[in-house]
Design a protein around this motif. Structure first.
Motif, PDB file in Angstrom:
ATOM      1  N   VAL A 130      30.158  19.228  13.113  1.00 34.49           N
ATOM      2  CA  VAL A 130      31.282  19.789  12.547  1.00 34.49           C
ATOM      3  C   VAL A 130      31.674  20.810  12.920  1.00 34.49           C
ATOM      4  N   TYR A 131      33.325  21.058  12.350  1.00 39.02           N
ATOM      5  CA  TYR A 131      33.875  22.179  12.949  1.00 39.02           C
ATOM      6  C   TYR A 131      34.207  23.076  11.921  1.00 39.02           C
ATOM      7  N   ALA A 132      33.450  24.460  11.852  1.00 42.84           N
ATOM      8  CA  ALA A 132      33.688  25.297  10.655  1.00 42.84           C
ATOM      9  C   ALA A 132      34.698  26.560  10.928  1.00 42.84           C
ATOM     10  N   ALA A 133      35.563  26.310   9.780  1.00 41.69           N
ATOM     11  CA  ALA A 133      36.630  27.359   9.812  1.00 41.69           C
ATOM     12  C   ALA A 133      36.117  28.550   8.964  1.00 41.69           C
ATOM     13  N   THR A 193      26.083  21.867  14.594  1.00 37.82           N
ATOM     14  CA  THR A 193      25.647  20.469  14.443  1.00 37.82           C
ATOM     15  C   THR A 193      24.807  20.717  12.993  1.00 37.82           C
ATOM     16  N   VAL A 194      25.144  19.983  12.176  1.00 40.50           N
ATOM     17  CA  VAL A 194      24.441  20.238  10.682  1.00 40.50           C
ATOM     18  C   VAL A 194      23.673  18.507  10.591  1.00 40.50           C
ATOM     19  N   GLU A 195      22.665  18.757   9.715  1.00 43.73           N
ATOM     20  CA  GLU A 195      22.212  17.603   9.222  1.00 43.73           C
ATOM     21  C   GLU A 195      22.604  17.235   7.752  1.00 43.73           C
ATOM     22  N   LEU A 196      23.045  16.027   7.767  1.00 44.89           N
ATOM     23  CA  LEU A 196      23.597  15.022   6.809  1.00 44.89           C
ATOM     24  C   LEU A 196      22.895  14.145   6.350  1.00 44.89           C
ATOM     25  N   GLY A 197      22.125  13.900   5.392  1.00 37.05           N
ATOM     26  CA  GLY A 197      21.257  12.842   5.003  1.00 37.05           C
ATOM     27  C   GLY A 197      20.364  12.455   6.174  1.00 37.05           C
ATOM     28  N   GLY A 198      19.940  13.406   6.879  1.00 31.33           N
ATOM     29  CA  GLY A 198      18.731  13.180   7.918  1.00 31.33           C
ATOM     30  C   GLY A 198      19.414  12.950   9.305  1.00 31.33           C
ATOM     31  N   VAL A 199      20.717  12.663   9.252  1.00 28.53           N
ATOM     32  CA  VAL A 199      21.373  12.447  10.618  1.00 28.53           C
ATOM     33  C   VAL A 199      22.232  13.635  11.080  1.00 28.53           C
ATOM     34  N   PRO A 200      21.910  14.189  12.190  1.00 30.99           N
ATOM     35  CA  PRO A 200      22.739  15.372  12.772  1.00 30.99           C
ATOM     36  C   PRO A 200      24.054  14.790  13.000  1.00 30.99           C
ATOM     37  N   ALA A 226      33.843  23.562   6.410  1.00 30.24           N
ATOM     38  CA  ALA A 226      33.416  22.728   7.594  1.00 30.24           C
ATOM     39  C   ALA A 226      34.373  21.393   7.476  1.00 30.24           C
ATOM     40  N   PHE A 227      34.626  20.848   8.552  1.00 34.56           N
ATOM     41  CA  PHE A 227      35.197  19.572   8.836  1.00 34.56           C
ATOM     42  C   PHE A 227      34.690  18.829   9.870  1.00 34.56           C
ATOM     43  N   THR A 228      34.658  17.473   9.887  1.00 36.70           N
ATOM     44  CA  THR A 228      34.166  16.428  10.810  1.00 36.70           C
ATOM     45  C   THR A 228      35.223  16.276  11.971  1.00 36.70           C
ATOM     46  N   ARG A 229      36.583  16.645  11.780  1.00 34.46           N
ATOM     47  CA  ARG A 229      37.441  16.432  12.920  1.00 34.46           C
ATOM     48  C   ARG A 229      38.043  17.925  13.195  1.00 34.46           C
ATOM     49  N   MET A 230      38.441  18.097  14.496  1.00 37.30           N
ATOM     50  CA  MET A 230      39.228  19.175  14.839  1.00 37.30           C
ATOM     51  C   MET A 230      40.828  18.732  14.847  1.00 37.30           C
ATOM     52  N   SER A 231      41.667  19.332  14.103  1.00 39.72           N
ATOM     53  CA  SER A 231      42.750  18.685  13.995  1.00 39.72           C
ATOM     54  C   SER A 231      43.986  19.949  13.254  1.00 39.72           C
TER      55      SER A 231
END
Length: 117
Positions: A43-46, A33-40, A60-65
């Motif tokens: 993300v999926y980190a490879a 969980t990261v903070e982007l623009g103040g919003v948690p 890091a990606f926002t979707r696991m696929s």
């Protein structure tokens, strides 16, 4: 009980601790969980690490696929500047095995959605 008795003698295995340049890399990923623009944001980190030099790369990606796995390997290839040999993935069973459904006009050919290890 018979399993326990059969395990009394240790199994023999060889795990090399020395690797040549470009011989092998390790691949793993995590959910963060990261903070982007103040919003948690989840993300999926490879994560990649070359076995010879221990040099690492993370993306890091926002979707696991399945596409995430391919994109991460492509980005790592570009970052490290070339090809490597053996890929070591400790959690291969949890890698997405098929691409998500696509639009009818961009449907995959049969048998192209599986990832083999």
């Amino acid at each position: 009980r018979s399993w326990r008795e059969s395990r009394k003698t240790p199994a023999t295995a060889y795990v090399p601790l020395v690797f040549g340049k470009g011989e092998a890399f390790q691949f793993d990923w995590s959910e963060e969980t990261v903070e982007l623009g103040g919003v948690p944001v989840k993300v999926y980190a490879a994560q990649f690490r070359l076995c010879h030099s221990r040099m690492s790369f993370c993306i890091a990606f926002t979707r696991m696929s399945l596409e995430m796995v391919f994109a991460a390997h492509t980005a790592a290839h570009d970052f490290f500047g070339g090809l490597w040999g053996i890929g070591i993935c400790e959690a291969a069973r949890s890698v997405p095995q098929e691409a998500p459904p696509t639009e009818p006009d961009t449907a995959q050919e049969p048998g192209t959605g599986a990832l083999c290890f």
